[in-house]
Design an enzyme around this catalytic site. Structure first.
Site, PDB file in Angstrom:
ATOM      1  N   CYS A 190       0.830  -1.207   0.000  1.00  0.00           N
ATOM      2  CA  CYS A 190       0.000   0.000   0.000  1.00  0.00           C
ATOM      3  C   CYS A 190       0.869   1.264   0.000  1.00  0.00           C
ATOM      4  O   CYS A 190       1.534   1.564   0.992  1.00  0.00           O
ATOM      5  CB  CYS A 190      -0.910  -0.038   1.236  1.00  0.00           C
ATOM      6  SG  CYS A 190      -1.811   1.486   1.570  1.00  0.00           S
ATOM      7  N   CYS A 238       0.054   3.828   2.666  1.00  0.00           N
ATOM      8  CA  CYS A 238       0.488   3.316   3.976  1.00  0.00           C
ATOM      9  C   CYS A 238       1.963   3.620   4.193  1.00  0.00           C
ATOM     10  O   CYS A 238       2.363   4.075   5.275  1.00  0.00           O
ATOM     11  CB  CYS A 238       0.278   1.802   4.078  1.00  0.00           C
ATOM     12  SG  CYS A 238      -1.436   1.265   3.958  1.00  0.00           S
TER      13      CYS A 238
END
Length: 146
Positions: free
Chosen positions: A69, A72
């Site tokens: 991600c 993230c």
């Protein structure tokens, strides 16, 4: 009056009793001597998360993320910066939802990054999407009624 707080060690998971007036003195675990409030967010798995939720008197902010991600990874240094600003009033941890998919199901995580604030073992608030350190700190203060 001094209150004794239960704090689970992020390194060995031992439960420690620490006087509230000693939190700022960077207390260490009585069992393994690791800092109870490490400088960076600590990693959790499902068993460790359960132990912290059941045995910790300090609120916990968990960043649910995955290595693939991009947002993230972009938020990770901001989360660490917020941890530096708010510790020891709040503990910061990370949980990889790719490795621990049952946790994602348990908390009905539909998108990451996602932060969930826990106090006394209960979910207080959640926020999806990447945030900067200032946003994380402001969000926590808004949602943590202590």
């Amino acid at each position: 009056m001094t209150e004794m707080l239960h704090i689970v060690c992020p390194a060995c998971q031992a439960k420690n009793r620490v006087p509230d007036n000693r939190l700022a003195a960077n207390p260490s675990c009585g069992a393994c001597k690791a800092p109870l409030f490490p400088a960076a967010p600590f990693e959790l798995d499902e068993a460790k998360l359960n132990k912290h939720l059941k045995g910790d008197d300090i609120p916990l902010l968990v960043d649910f993320w995955a290595p693939w991600c991009g947002p993230c990874r972009m938020m990770a240094p901001m989360f660490a910066q917020a941890a530096g600003e708010m510790s020891p009033q709040l503990r910061f941890a990370k949980l990889d939802t790719e490795q621990h998919q049952t946790v994602g199901n348990r908390f009905q995580i539909r998108g990451i990054p996602l932060i969930i604030l826990f106090d006394k073992g209960q979910e207080v608030a959640r926020q999806a999407g990447a945030m900067d350190a200032r946003g994380i700190v402001a969000w926590v203060r808004q949602n943590l009624k202590r």
